[in-house]
Design a protein around this motif. Structure first.
Motif: not given
Length: 198
Positions: A40-49, A80-84, A89-92
Protein backbone atom coordinates in the motif's frame (compact mmCIF):
# COMPACT_ATOMS: atom_id res chain seq x y z
CA UNK A 1 -3.41 -15.26 22.03
CA UNK A 2 -2.28 -15.90 18.47
CA UNK A 3 1.27 -16.69 19.62
CA UNK A 4 -0.04 -18.92 22.42
CA UNK A 5 -2.10 -20.91 19.90
CA UNK A 6 0.43 -21.12 17.06
CA UNK A 7 3.68 -21.74 18.96
CA UNK A 8 2.79 -25.25 20.20
CA UNK A 9 1.70 -26.27 16.70
CA UNK A 10 4.91 -25.04 15.13
CA UNK A 11 6.98 -26.57 17.90
CA UNK A 12 5.38 -29.97 17.35
CA UNK A 13 5.83 -29.73 13.58
CA UNK A 14 9.48 -28.69 13.58
CA UNK A 15 10.90 -30.76 16.42
CA UNK A 16 13.72 -28.24 16.72
CA UNK A 17 13.21 -26.68 20.14
CA UNK A 18 11.14 -23.86 21.56
CA UNK A 19 13.56 -21.01 20.69
CA UNK A 20 13.74 -22.08 17.05
CA UNK A 21 9.97 -22.45 16.72
CA UNK A 22 9.41 -19.07 18.38
CA UNK A 23 11.92 -17.36 16.11
CA UNK A 24 10.41 -18.82 12.95
CA UNK A 25 6.90 -17.96 14.13
CA UNK A 26 8.00 -14.35 14.57
CA UNK A 27 9.22 -14.16 10.98
CA UNK A 28 6.04 -15.77 9.68
CA UNK A 29 3.79 -13.41 11.63
CA UNK A 30 5.86 -10.36 10.63
CA UNK A 31 5.69 -11.15 6.93
CA UNK A 32 1.96 -10.60 6.52
CA UNK A 33 1.56 -7.04 7.86
CA UNK A 34 4.95 -6.08 6.40
CA UNK A 35 3.80 -7.18 2.92
CA UNK A 36 0.42 -5.48 3.14
CA UNK A 37 1.72 -2.19 4.51
CA UNK A 38 4.63 -2.07 2.06
CA UNK A 39 2.44 -2.75 -0.98
CA UNK A 40 0.00 0.00 0.00
CA UNK A 41 2.85 2.38 0.81
CA UNK A 42 4.27 2.03 -2.72
CA UNK A 43 0.97 3.55 -3.83
CA UNK A 44 1.47 6.48 -1.44
CA UNK A 45 -0.90 5.30 1.29
CA UNK A 46 -0.10 4.38 4.88
CA UNK A 47 -2.86 1.90 5.64
CA UNK A 48 -4.04 1.74 9.24
CA UNK A 49 -4.66 -1.94 9.92
CA UNK A 50 -4.88 -1.97 13.69
CA UNK A 51 -5.10 -5.55 14.96
CA UNK A 52 -7.48 -4.26 17.63
CA UNK A 53 -10.30 -3.36 15.24
CA UNK A 54 -9.40 -3.74 11.55
CA UNK A 55 -7.00 -6.60 10.86
CA UNK A 56 -7.84 -9.97 12.36
CA UNK A 57 -5.86 -13.20 12.53
CA UNK A 58 -7.66 -16.50 12.30
CA UNK A 59 -5.84 -19.28 14.25
CA UNK A 60 -5.24 -22.18 11.93
CA UNK A 61 -3.47 -25.51 12.30
CA UNK A 62 -2.85 -26.14 8.61
CA UNK A 63 -0.14 -23.62 7.67
CA UNK A 64 0.21 -19.84 7.55
CA UNK A 65 -2.29 -17.96 9.67
CA UNK A 66 -5.08 -16.47 7.52
CA UNK A 67 -5.87 -12.76 7.80
CA UNK A 68 -9.04 -10.84 7.22
CA UNK A 69 -9.83 -7.15 7.45
CA UNK A 70 -13.01 -5.31 8.28
CA UNK A 71 -13.48 -3.11 5.16
CA UNK A 72 -15.84 -0.77 7.00
CA UNK A 73 -13.05 0.23 9.39
CA UNK A 74 -10.24 0.41 6.86
CA UNK A 75 -8.51 3.79 6.67
CA UNK A 76 -5.24 5.32 5.60
CA UNK A 77 -3.29 8.53 5.29
CA UNK A 78 -1.20 9.97 2.49
CA UNK A 79 2.40 8.88 2.86
CA UNK A 80 4.17 11.09 0.36
CA UNK A 81 7.24 10.37 -1.74
CA UNK A 82 8.80 6.93 -1.01
CA UNK A 83 12.26 8.56 -1.09
CA UNK A 84 11.27 11.00 1.66
CA UNK A 85 12.85 9.87 4.97
CA UNK A 86 9.57 10.75 6.68
CA UNK A 87 7.76 8.07 4.67
CA UNK A 88 10.12 5.35 5.90
CA UNK A 89 9.84 6.62 9.47
CA UNK A 90 6.03 6.58 9.34
CA UNK A 91 5.98 3.08 7.87
CA UNK A 92 8.47 1.85 10.50
CA UNK A 93 6.38 3.30 13.32
CA UNK A 94 3.12 1.81 12.01
CA UNK A 95 4.62 -1.63 11.42
CA UNK A 96 6.46 -1.76 14.74
CA UNK A 97 3.92 -0.22 17.08
CA UNK A 98 0.66 -1.51 15.69
CA UNK A 99 1.72 -4.96 14.52
CA UNK A 100 5.05 -6.29 15.68
CA UNK A 101 5.59 -5.08 19.25
CA UNK A 102 2.70 -7.26 20.49
CA UNK A 103 4.09 -10.26 18.56
CA UNK A 104 7.59 -9.76 19.98
CA UNK A 105 6.19 -9.37 23.50
CA UNK A 106 3.98 -12.46 23.13
CA UNK A 107 6.85 -14.59 21.88
CA UNK A 108 9.28 -13.37 24.54
CA UNK A 109 6.73 -14.24 27.22
CA UNK A 110 6.76 -17.85 26.00
CA UNK A 111 10.31 -18.45 24.77
CA UNK A 112 13.81 -17.22 25.49
CA UNK A 113 14.59 -15.50 22.20
CA UNK A 114 16.59 -12.30 21.91
CA UNK A 115 14.57 -9.23 20.88
CA UNK A 116 17.35 -8.53 18.36
CA UNK A 117 16.73 -11.89 16.69
CA UNK A 118 12.97 -11.28 16.58
CA UNK A 119 13.31 -7.77 15.15
CA UNK A 120 15.93 -9.12 12.73
CA UNK A 121 13.31 -11.59 11.55
CA UNK A 122 10.91 -8.70 10.99
CA UNK A 123 13.56 -6.84 8.97
CA UNK A 124 14.13 -9.97 6.88
CA UNK A 125 10.37 -10.34 6.37
CA UNK A 126 10.22 -6.77 5.08
CA UNK A 127 13.16 -7.46 2.74
CA UNK A 128 11.35 -10.55 1.47
CA UNK A 129 8.28 -8.43 0.75
CA UNK A 130 10.44 -6.03 -1.29
CA UNK A 131 11.88 -8.89 -3.32
CA UNK A 132 8.48 -10.48 -4.03
CA UNK A 133 6.93 -7.14 -4.94
CA UNK A 134 9.91 -6.36 -7.16
CA UNK A 135 9.41 -9.64 -8.98
CA UNK A 136 5.62 -9.47 -9.29
CA UNK A 137 5.28 -5.70 -9.79
CA UNK A 138 8.53 -4.35 -11.27
CA UNK A 139 6.89 -0.93 -11.62
CA UNK A 140 6.77 -0.70 -7.80
CA UNK A 141 10.21 -2.11 -7.07
CA UNK A 142 12.05 1.20 -6.72
CA UNK A 143 9.39 2.64 -4.40
CA UNK A 144 9.34 -0.53 -2.28
CA UNK A 145 13.12 -0.53 -1.96
CA UNK A 146 13.24 3.15 -1.01
CA UNK A 147 10.55 2.66 1.63
CA UNK A 148 12.18 -0.45 3.08
CA UNK A 149 15.54 1.30 3.30
CA UNK A 150 13.75 4.09 5.14
CA UNK A 151 12.23 1.59 7.57
CA UNK A 152 15.62 -0.04 8.17
CA UNK A 153 17.06 3.35 9.14
CA UNK A 154 14.74 3.59 12.16
CA UNK A 155 14.46 1.68 15.42
CA UNK A 156 13.68 -1.08 16.10
CA UNK A 157 14.81 -2.13 12.61
CA UNK A 158 18.02 -0.07 12.42
CA UNK A 159 21.24 -2.04 12.06
CA UNK A 160 19.53 -5.39 11.46
CA UNK A 161 20.30 -5.81 7.78
CA UNK A 162 21.01 -4.19 4.44
CA UNK A 163 20.10 -4.73 0.84
CA UNK A 164 22.77 -6.16 -1.47
CA UNK A 165 22.97 -7.08 -5.15
CA UNK A 166 21.85 -10.64 -5.89
CA UNK A 167 21.94 -11.19 -9.66
CA UNK A 168 20.53 -14.73 -9.30
CA UNK A 169 17.21 -13.44 -7.89
CA UNK A 170 14.58 -12.24 -10.40
CA UNK A 171 14.48 -8.84 -8.65
CA UNK A 172 18.29 -8.57 -8.72
CA UNK A 173 18.13 -7.83 -5.01
CA UNK A 174 19.36 -9.68 -1.94
CA UNK A 175 19.47 -9.00 1.76
CA UNK A 176 22.24 -9.46 4.31
CA UNK A 177 20.98 -9.93 7.86
CA UNK A 178 22.81 -8.95 11.02
CA UNK A 179 21.11 -11.78 12.95
CA UNK A 180 20.20 -15.45 12.47
CA UNK A 181 16.64 -16.81 12.61
CA UNK A 182 17.91 -20.22 13.88
CA UNK A 183 16.44 -22.13 10.92
CA UNK A 184 19.72 -24.04 10.58
CA UNK A 185 18.72 -25.92 13.77
CA UNK A 186 15.74 -27.52 12.00
CA UNK A 187 16.65 -30.96 10.64
CA UNK A 188 17.68 -30.41 7.01
CA UNK A 189 17.19 -26.63 7.36
CA UNK A 190 20.61 -25.27 6.46
CA UNK A 191 21.46 -21.58 6.29
CA UNK A 192 19.11 -19.05 4.76
CA UNK A 193 20.34 -17.03 1.80
CA UNK A 194 20.45 -13.84 3.89
CA UNK A 195 21.90 -15.40 7.07
CA UNK A 196 24.59 -13.59 9.03
CA UNK A 197 26.36 -16.95 9.47
CA UNK A 198 27.15 -17.15 5.74
Amino acid sequence: LLVALQLPQLLAGLGAGRRVAASLLAQSLASRPASILLAAATDGVLVHLSPRDVLHWRPWAGGPVPLWADPDRLSGTALGDPDDPGAGAALAAELATEHLEPVVAGIRARASVSPRVLWGNAAAALAGAVRVLGTERPDRHDAALALARGVLAHPPFAGLGRFVARPTHPSGLGFARATCCLYYRVAGGGLCEDCVLR
